[in-house]
Design an enzyme around this catalytic site. Structure first.
Site, mmCIF file in Angstrom:
data_model
loop_
_atom_site.group_PDB
_atom_site.id
_atom_site.type_symbol
_atom_site.label_atom_id
_atom_site.label_comp_id
_atom_site.label_asym_id
_atom_site.label_seq_id
_atom_site.Cartn_x
_atom_site.Cartn_y
_atom_site.Cartn_z
ATOM 1 N N ASP A 94 0.823 -1.209 0.000
ATOM 2 C CA ASP A 94 0.000 0.000 0.000
ATOM 3 C C ASP A 94 0.858 1.261 0.000
ATOM 4 O O ASP A 94 0.515 2.257 -0.642
ATOM 5 C CB ASP A 94 -0.925 0.000 1.220
ATOM 6 N N GLY A 95 1.984 1.238 0.714
ATOM 7 C CA GLY A 95 2.842 2.426 0.761
ATOM 8 C C GLY A 95 3.379 2.791 -0.607
ATOM 9 O O GLY A 95 3.397 3.967 -0.990
ATOM 10 N N ASN B 232 -4.625 8.701 1.216
ATOM 11 C CA ASN B 232 -5.117 8.146 2.481
ATOM 12 C C ASN B 232 -5.554 9.235 3.457
ATOM 13 O O ASN B 232 -6.710 9.314 3.833
ATOM 14 C CB ASN B 232 -4.026 7.301 3.150
ATOM 15 N N SER C 217 -6.576 6.352 10.803
ATOM 16 C CA SER C 217 -7.841 6.748 11.424
ATOM 17 C C SER C 217 -8.505 5.566 12.119
ATOM 18 O O SER C 217 -9.054 5.705 13.221
ATOM 19 C CB SER C 217 -8.789 7.329 10.363
ATOM 20 N N LEU C 218 -8.447 4.384 11.502
ATOM 21 C CA LEU C 218 -9.016 3.187 12.114
ATOM 22 C C LEU C 218 -8.305 2.862 13.421
ATOM 23 O O LEU C 218 -8.941 2.529 14.423
ATOM 24 C CB LEU C 218 -8.914 2.010 11.144
#
Length: 287
Positions: A68-69, A142, A186-187
């Site tokens: 993902d990065g 993101n 955030s999660l």
């Protein structure tokens, strides 16, 4: 699709062996494929890791090898080209990188047969001001996080929506996330999960020094402004804005960042028809 471009993370594909296998396979099928490495050092110019101007005009798909990065880096650099991205996860967990190592070649076959969907993912633009002067501006897929420059420090954040005062947090930080970013920082800070196909802002305080503080959701047309307030006894506070955990823009008391929806979305290629909840359940169970 016949024309491909690979951005490979050299840390996760050290000898470019996976990139080489993909390129060879595509070329055997009569396709064209170029390979670029995602560097760890910043380059000069209006990009961070991948020069969008170096991608040939005929490219129809950018394959991102890493996780993902790596995909976040690629998205920020080439969003202006509006080329769809396919993420191949070579790490342990990925929400954006849909394809795992064992499913690479079936996924490539589907791309070549044009069996895919393109999903638009909302991005954020953040502009940092000192008075009327722009200090810096960047985009994020993101989230944009405003917090301490180095150590964990309680900071006063004065928050505004469309120029109207909303509230003040004393917290370690504030996370402004997209739906895509709702599965990230955030999660971890207690924010809700949101389908990536939605269009909205999510404000989540990081370790707020108040009780019963929850995330706040805003429509995509709003402009969120976060101003750095003064510390105890009127002291000057040092902070920073972080774009997708990468770019860092120093801020101090009186500075503000204005965050709004970016003009362009990131285009993500979807090979499978799995729902967001199915993908989330599968990824979470593999932790």
């Amino acid at each position: 699709m016949k024309n491909f471009y690979i951005i490979a993370n050299r840390i996760k594909d050290k000898h470019l062996s996976v990139a080489g296998e993909i390129a060879a396979y595509l070329e055997q099928q009569g396709c064209s494929c170029s390979v670029e490495t995602a560097g760890s050092d910043r380059e000069e110019g209006n990009y961070h890791y991948t020069d969008p101007g170096a991608i040939p005009k005929e490219i129809q798909c950018v394959i991102v090898l890493g996780g993902d990065g790596t995909l976040l880096q690629a998205a920020r650099d080439i969003v202006g080209r509006q080329i769809p991205l396919l993420g191949i996860n070579l790490g342990t967990l990925g929400y954006l990188a849909e394809i795992d190592r064992q499913n690479i070649f079936p996924a490539l076959d589907r791309l070549m047969r044009d069996e895919y969907e393109i999903e638009g993912r909302m991005m954020l633009t953040g502009t940092v001001y000192r008075g009327d002067r722009i200090l810096d501006q960047d985009i994020a897929l993101n989230d944009i996080v405003i917090g301490g420059q180095e150590n964990f420090t309680i900071i006063q954040f004065n928050n505004y929506v469309n120029g109207e005062y909303l509230n003040t947090y004393r917290a370690d930080g504030i996370i402004i996330a997209t739906p895509t970013g709702s599965t990230g920082y955030s999660l971890s800070a207690g924010g809700p999960l949101i389908s990536p196909s939605a269009a909205l802002f999510l404000m989540t305080p990081l370790a707020p020094h108040t009780l019963n503080t929850r995330s706040i959701v805003f429509p995509p047309e709003d402009t969120i402004t976060v101003e750095i307030g003064r510390g105890r006894d009127g002291q000057l506070q040092q902070a920073a804005a972080y774009f997708d955990g990468d770019t860092r823009v120093p801020m101090e008391t009186g500075d503000r960042i204005e965050i709004r929806r970016a003009e362009l979305d990131t285009l993500i290629l979807k090979i499978h028809h799995s729902s967001f909840l199915e993908i989330l359940s599968r990824k979470m169970s593999n932790r």
